[in-house]
Design an enzyme around this catalytic site. Structure first.
Site, PDB file in Angstrom:
ATOM      1  N   CYS A   1      -5.711   8.451   8.798  1.00  0.00           N
ATOM      2  CA  CYS A   1      -5.424   8.220   9.812  1.00  0.00           C
ATOM      3  C   CYS A   1      -4.526   9.318  11.133  1.00  0.00           C
ATOM      4  O   CYS A   1      -4.063   9.626  10.888  1.00  0.00           O
ATOM      5  CB  CYS A   1      -4.725   6.705  10.434  1.00  0.00           C
ATOM      6  SG  CYS A   1      -5.223   4.662   9.536  1.00  0.00           S
TER       7      CYS A   1
ATOM      8  N   ARG B   1      -8.731  -0.243   3.883  1.00  0.00           N
ATOM      9  CA  ARG B   1      -7.513   0.940   3.327  1.00  0.00           C
ATOM     10  C   ARG B   1      -6.777   0.722   3.854  1.00  0.00           C
ATOM     11  O   ARG B   1      -5.541   0.400   2.439  1.00  0.00           O
ATOM     12  CB  ARG B   1      -7.196   2.076   4.375  1.00  0.00           C
ATOM     13  CG  ARG B   1      -8.852   2.689   4.873  1.00  0.00           C
ATOM     14  CD  ARG B   1      -8.923   3.933   5.335  1.00  0.00           C
ATOM     15  NE  ARG B   1      -7.236   4.458   4.963  1.00  0.00           N
ATOM     16  CZ  ARG B   1      -6.206   5.472   5.832  1.00  0.00           C
ATOM     17  NH1 ARG B   1      -6.532   4.732   7.028  1.00  0.00           N
ATOM     18  NH2 ARG B   1      -5.686   5.675   5.495  1.00  0.00           N
TER      19      ARG B   1
ATOM     20  N   ASP C   1       4.715   0.395  12.255  1.00  0.00           N
ATOM     21  CA  ASP C   1       3.358  -0.047  11.195  1.00  0.00           C
ATOM     22  C   ASP C   1       3.161  -1.714  12.166  1.00  0.00           C
ATOM     23  O   ASP C   1       2.125  -2.055  11.289  1.00  0.00           O
ATOM     24  CB  ASP C   1       3.264  -0.227   9.926  1.00  0.00           C
ATOM     25  CG  ASP C   1       2.549   1.645   9.418  1.00  0.00           C
ATOM     26  OD1 ASP C   1       2.396   2.115  10.456  1.00  0.00           O
ATOM     27  OD2 ASP C   1       3.292   2.096   8.084  1.00  0.00           O
TER      28      ASP C   1
ATOM     29  N   ARG D   1       0.050  15.434  12.801  1.00  0.00           N
ATOM     30  CA  ARG D   1       0.144  14.896  12.047  1.00  0.00           C
ATOM     31  C   ARG D   1       1.235  15.824  10.895  1.00  0.00           C
ATOM     32  O   ARG D   1       0.489  16.441  10.068  1.00  0.00           O
ATOM     33  CB  ARG D   1      -0.412  13.567  10.448  1.00  0.00           C
ATOM     34  CG  ARG D   1       0.118  12.279  12.068  1.00  0.00           C
ATOM     35  CD  ARG D   1      -0.339  11.262  10.755  1.00  0.00           C
ATOM     36  NE  ARG D   1      -0.087  10.378  10.496  1.00  0.00           N
ATOM     37  CZ  ARG D   1      -0.206   9.621   9.337  1.00  0.00           C
ATOM     38  NH1 ARG D   1      -1.290   9.226   9.387  1.00  0.00           N
ATOM     39  NH2 ARG D   1       0.677   8.765   8.391  1.00  0.00           N
TER      40      ARG D   1
ATOM     41  N   LYS E   1       0.994  -1.202   0.325  1.00  0.00           N
ATOM     42  CA  LYS E   1       0.379  -0.283  -0.241  1.00  0.00           C
ATOM     43  C   LYS E   1       1.053   1.524  -0.060  1.00  0.00           C
ATOM     44  O   LYS E   1       0.836   2.213  -1.062  1.00  0.00           O
ATOM     45  CB  LYS E   1      -0.638  -0.061   0.742  1.00  0.00           C
ATOM     46  CG  LYS E   1      -1.560   1.247   1.401  1.00  0.00           C
ATOM     47  CD  LYS E   1      -2.735   1.503   2.840  1.00  0.00           C
ATOM     48  CE  LYS E   1      -2.130   1.634   3.890  1.00  0.00           C
ATOM     49  NZ  LYS E   1      -1.352   2.964   4.619  1.00  0.00           N
ATOM     50  N   ASN E   2       2.221   0.960   1.260  1.00  0.00           N
ATOM     51  CA  ASN E   2       2.510   2.901   0.647  1.00  0.00           C
ATOM     52  C   ASN E   2       3.573   2.908  -0.079  1.00  0.00           C
ATOM     53  O   ASN E   2       3.683   3.629  -0.036  1.00  0.00           O
ATOM     54  CB  ASN E   2       3.433   2.680   2.730  1.00  0.00           C
ATOM     55  CG  ASN E   2       2.447   2.747   3.846  1.00  0.00           C
ATOM     56  OD1 ASN E   2       0.984   3.134   3.292  1.00  0.00           O
ATOM     57  ND2 ASN E   2       2.540   2.568   4.487  1.00  0.00           N
TER      58      ASN E   2
HETATM   59  N1  EPU Z   1       6.545  14.213  10.595  1.00  0.00           N
HETATM   60  C1  EPU Z   1       6.753  15.688  10.984  1.00  0.00           C
HETATM   61  N2  EPU Z   1       6.301  16.699  10.003  1.00  0.00           N
HETATM   62  C2  EPU Z   1       6.360  15.947   8.865  1.00  0.00           C
HETATM   63  C3  EPU Z   1       6.612  14.677   8.552  1.00  0.00           C
HETATM   64  C4  EPU Z   1       6.203  14.277   9.497  1.00  0.00           C
HETATM   65  O1  EPU Z   1       7.819  15.972  12.020  1.00  0.00           O
HETATM   66  O2  EPU Z   1       6.189  17.087   7.945  1.00  0.00           O
HETATM   67  C5  EPU Z   1       6.705  13.760  12.139  1.00  0.00           C
HETATM   68  C6  EPU Z   1       5.956  12.674  12.200  1.00  0.00           C
HETATM   69  O3  EPU Z   1       4.700  13.486  13.097  1.00  0.00           O
HETATM   70  C7  EPU Z   1       6.640  11.149  12.193  1.00  0.00           C
HETATM   71  C8  EPU Z   1       7.475  11.135  11.783  1.00  0.00           C
HETATM   72  O4  EPU Z   1       7.589  11.649  11.051  1.00  0.00           O
HETATM   73  O5  EPU Z   1       6.346  11.604  12.977  1.00  0.00           O
HETATM   74  C9  EPU Z   1       7.228   9.891  10.546  1.00  0.00           C
HETATM   75  O6  EPU Z   1       6.419  10.302   9.735  1.00  0.00           O
HETATM   76  P1  EPU Z   1       6.240  10.365   8.446  1.00  0.00           P
HETATM   77  O7  EPU Z   1       6.629  11.807   7.435  1.00  0.00           O
HETATM   78  O8  EPU Z   1       6.862   9.447   7.984  1.00  0.00           O
HETATM   79  O9  EPU Z   1       4.852   9.559   7.713  1.00  0.00           O
HETATM   80  P2  EPU Z   1       4.071   9.556   6.806  1.00  0.00           P
HETATM   81  O10 EPU Z   1       4.941   9.981   5.592  1.00  0.00           O
HETATM   82  O11 EPU Z   1       3.006  10.475   6.690  1.00  0.00           O
HETATM   83  C10 EPU Z   1       4.267   7.339   6.541  1.00  0.00           C
HETATM   84  C11 EPU Z   1       3.012   6.042   6.359  1.00  0.00           C
HETATM   85  C12 EPU Z   1       3.003   5.216   7.848  1.00  0.00           C
HETATM   86  C13 EPU Z   1       3.669   4.912   8.479  1.00  0.00           C
HETATM   87  C14 EPU Z   1       4.529   5.975   8.684  1.00  0.00           C
HETATM   88  C15 EPU Z   1       5.455   6.280   9.076  1.00  0.00           C
HETATM   89  C16 EPU Z   1       2.124   5.943   4.382  1.00  0.00           C
HETATM   90  C17 EPU Z   1       1.194   6.351   2.757  1.00  0.00           C
HETATM   91  N3  EPU Z   1       2.458   6.229   5.236  1.00  0.00           N
HETATM   92  O12 EPU Z   1       3.437   8.144   6.935  1.00  0.00           O
HETATM   93  O13 EPU Z   1       1.589   4.298   7.675  1.00  0.00           O
HETATM   94  O14 EPU Z   1       3.377   4.904  10.169  1.00  0.00           O
HETATM   95  O15 EPU Z   1       4.720   6.393   7.589  1.00  0.00           O
HETATM   96  O16 EPU Z   1       6.277   4.570   9.125  1.00  0.00           O
HETATM   97  O17 EPU Z   1       3.018   5.654   3.883  1.00  0.00           O
HETATM   98  C18 EPU Z   1       0.082   2.593   7.590  1.00  0.00           C
HETATM   99  O18 EPU Z   1       0.816   2.038   6.795  1.00  0.00           O
HETATM  100  O19 EPU Z   1      -0.950   2.566   8.741  1.00  0.00           O
HETATM  101  C19 EPU Z   1       0.637   3.704   7.716  1.00  0.00           C
HETATM  102  C20 EPU Z   1      -0.198   4.811   9.151  1.00  0.00           C
END
Ligand code: EPU
Length: 431
Positions: free
Chosen positions: A117, A409, A317, A123, A22-23
């Site tokens: 989520c 999802r 995850d 976030r 998915k990701n």
């Molecule tokens: N963060 C910041 N600023 C930002 C972005 C992130 O401080 O601008 C922080 C977040 O708050 C968090 C950390 O950095 O503490 C990591 O967040 P990240 O940006 O890596 O998360 P994401 O890209 O929004 C993806 C996955 C999530 C997974 C996380 C961490 C996708 C679509 N989603 O989210 O997947 O938990 O990376 O590995 O790739 C899931 O599949 O259930 C899911 C939530």
């Protein structure tokens, strides 16, 4: 709304094939906006989030859909629309990944601040913003939308650091890397995400003509090109889905062979499984739990601490699913959440099933108990839902998991796959 009803106690047995990640597929689909040519994506899982991304891309003017062979094809127009509606982005955070490609290709993007989520806390998107600003874009927030505008002459490569207080950002790296493929000159991203999903996106971009080095390391270099073309891409298997089925096998004491996965994407998880004394074997593209008696005195899983970290650390995850396993362990384990310190919404629901769990800030203490009992529980997010299904598989009696739409999802037909392994699980309308 649906609920899942699980009758616990049975042992799972058999083979289950892992779907595409998915990701990985979500940003790969967004990458289609970078070119006028067709991107063909094989192994795209059949998930609500994938349909949501297809909806976002169609709304931007792309042709998108599955061909007869199941391959997902996306073709962006010469002039994609520059605005993504709140209603679409609110459904899924990953749709924010269209921001980078849109501003790089069209010079302007307006994307609603994302939903998805909540994971127990706010976030932020500051890293996405910081990266695009470093490339020269003007980024502001107006009316709930992030508006990014490239400077005259387009984005310009530069060196930047994209780490956060919680490690690297997965979709932040993806967004900025995509934008940098069409920027002038060289971009160096320090603190880049090393997640396999980002590496997969990078390889897809390379197949489209991008010049990217250092993928899988925290230092990614992108040499901008004038244009990208179409490609045929096959996304990697979903490591989180694979890990979830491995834990299901482990918890029920059954022989479950998880086929078509990448064990090298689950190294830390496999190490923890060994520590927890879960009998299993690993091949080139499969993991198989072996039959055992996880409830027998002296045989229960060993209490095993985990700390979540960005890849190659233990994935956040799979934290909730690991906690479900630890509820039946011998002894007390500590689960530390370093990526999303508030991601513990599943705890209260596991407690309803009889788990002995306590929280201290970003730590959860889990005292294993020999028995869980079925109850009505409510799923708060995708991985929390998976953890509740796992706990339901071993709880005595029936577990009713409400608000289970989250699970669709990220898991393709989970109840069908679990039934094929011998689980007693059904989906019902929830009145
Ligand atoms: N963060 C910041 N600023 C930002 C972005 C992130 O401080 O601008 C922080 C977040 O708050 C968090 C950390 O950095 O503490 C990591 O967040 P990240 O940006 O890596 O998360 P994401 O890209 O929004 C993806 C996955 C999530 C997974 C996380 C961490 C996708 C679509 N989603 O989210 O997947 O938990 O990376 O590995 O790739 C899931 O599949 O259930 C899911 C939530």
């Amino acid at each position: 709304m649906d609920k899942l009803v699980v009758e616990g106690g049975g042992r799972l047995e058999g083979e289950v094939a892992v779907a595409g990640s998915k990701n990985a597929v979500l940003p790969v689909l967004a990458a289609a906006l970078l070119t006028r040519e067709r991107l063909r994506v094989a192994n795209a899982p059949d998930l609500v989030d994938v349909s949501s991304m297809v909806g976002v891309l169609r709304d931007l003017g792309c042709e998108a859909g599955r061909g007869g062979d199941g391959v997902l094809e996306v073709e962006a127009p010469d002039q994609p629309s520059q605005r993504t509606d709140w209603k679409l982005v609110a459904r899924m955070r990953a749709s924010f990944c269209v921001l980078g490609p849109l501003v790089a290709r069209t010079g302007r993007a307006e994307v609603s601040l994302p939903g998805g989520c909540a994971l127990g806390g706010f976030r932020p998107i500051d890293i996405h913003r910081k990266g695009l600003e470093a490339l020269g874009a003007d980024v502001r927030i107006e009316g709930g939308y992030v508006i990014a505008e490239a400077p005259p002459g387009g984005l310009r490569g530069t060196e930047m650091y994209l780490g956060t207080a919680f490690g690297s950002s997965v979709t932040g790296t993806a967004n900025v890397m995509m934008a940098a493929t069409l920027a002038q000159g060289r971009t160096v991203i320090q603190g880049a995400s090393c997640e396999p999903e980002v590496v997969d996106l990078g390889h897809c971009l390379v197949a489209m003509g991008a010049r990217i080095g250092g993928l899988g390391s925290p230092r990614v270099e992108i040499e901008g090109v004038d244009e990208l073309g179409g490609a045929d891409w096959t996304v990697i298997p979903d490591r989180i889905e694979a890990g979830t089925y491995v834990i299901a096998g482990a918890m029920t004491g059954g022989r479950v062979r998880v086929e078509g996965c990448r064990p090298d994407h689950l190294t830390t998880v496999l190490e923890r499984l060994r520590e927890a004394r879960i009998p299993h074997e690993v091949g080139a593209d499969w993991i198989e739990t072996q039959a055992w008696e996880p409830r027998a005195a002296g045989e229960r899983p060993g209490a095993t601490d985990i700390t979540t970290h960005p890849f190659p650390g233990f994935p956040t995850d799979l934290q909730a699913q690991w906690m479900a396993l630890m509820t039946m362990a011998e002894g007390r384990s500590i689960i530390t959440e370093r990526v999303y310190p508030e991601r513990f919404m599943h705890m209260a629901e596991l407690a309803r099933l009889g788990a002995d769990v306590r929280r201290e800030g970003a730590l959860a203490l889990v005292c294993g108990t020999p028995r869980l009992s079925g109850a009505h529980v409510t799923a708060s997010d995708l991985r929390a839902s998976a953890a509740l299904v796992l706990a339901g598989l071993v709880a005595e009696g029936e577990t009713h998991i409400h608000r289970v739409y989250h699970i669709d999802r990220g898991y393709e037909r989970i109840e069908e796959r679990l039934r094929s392994l011998g689980a007693t699980i059904r989906r019902e309308r929830d009145e």
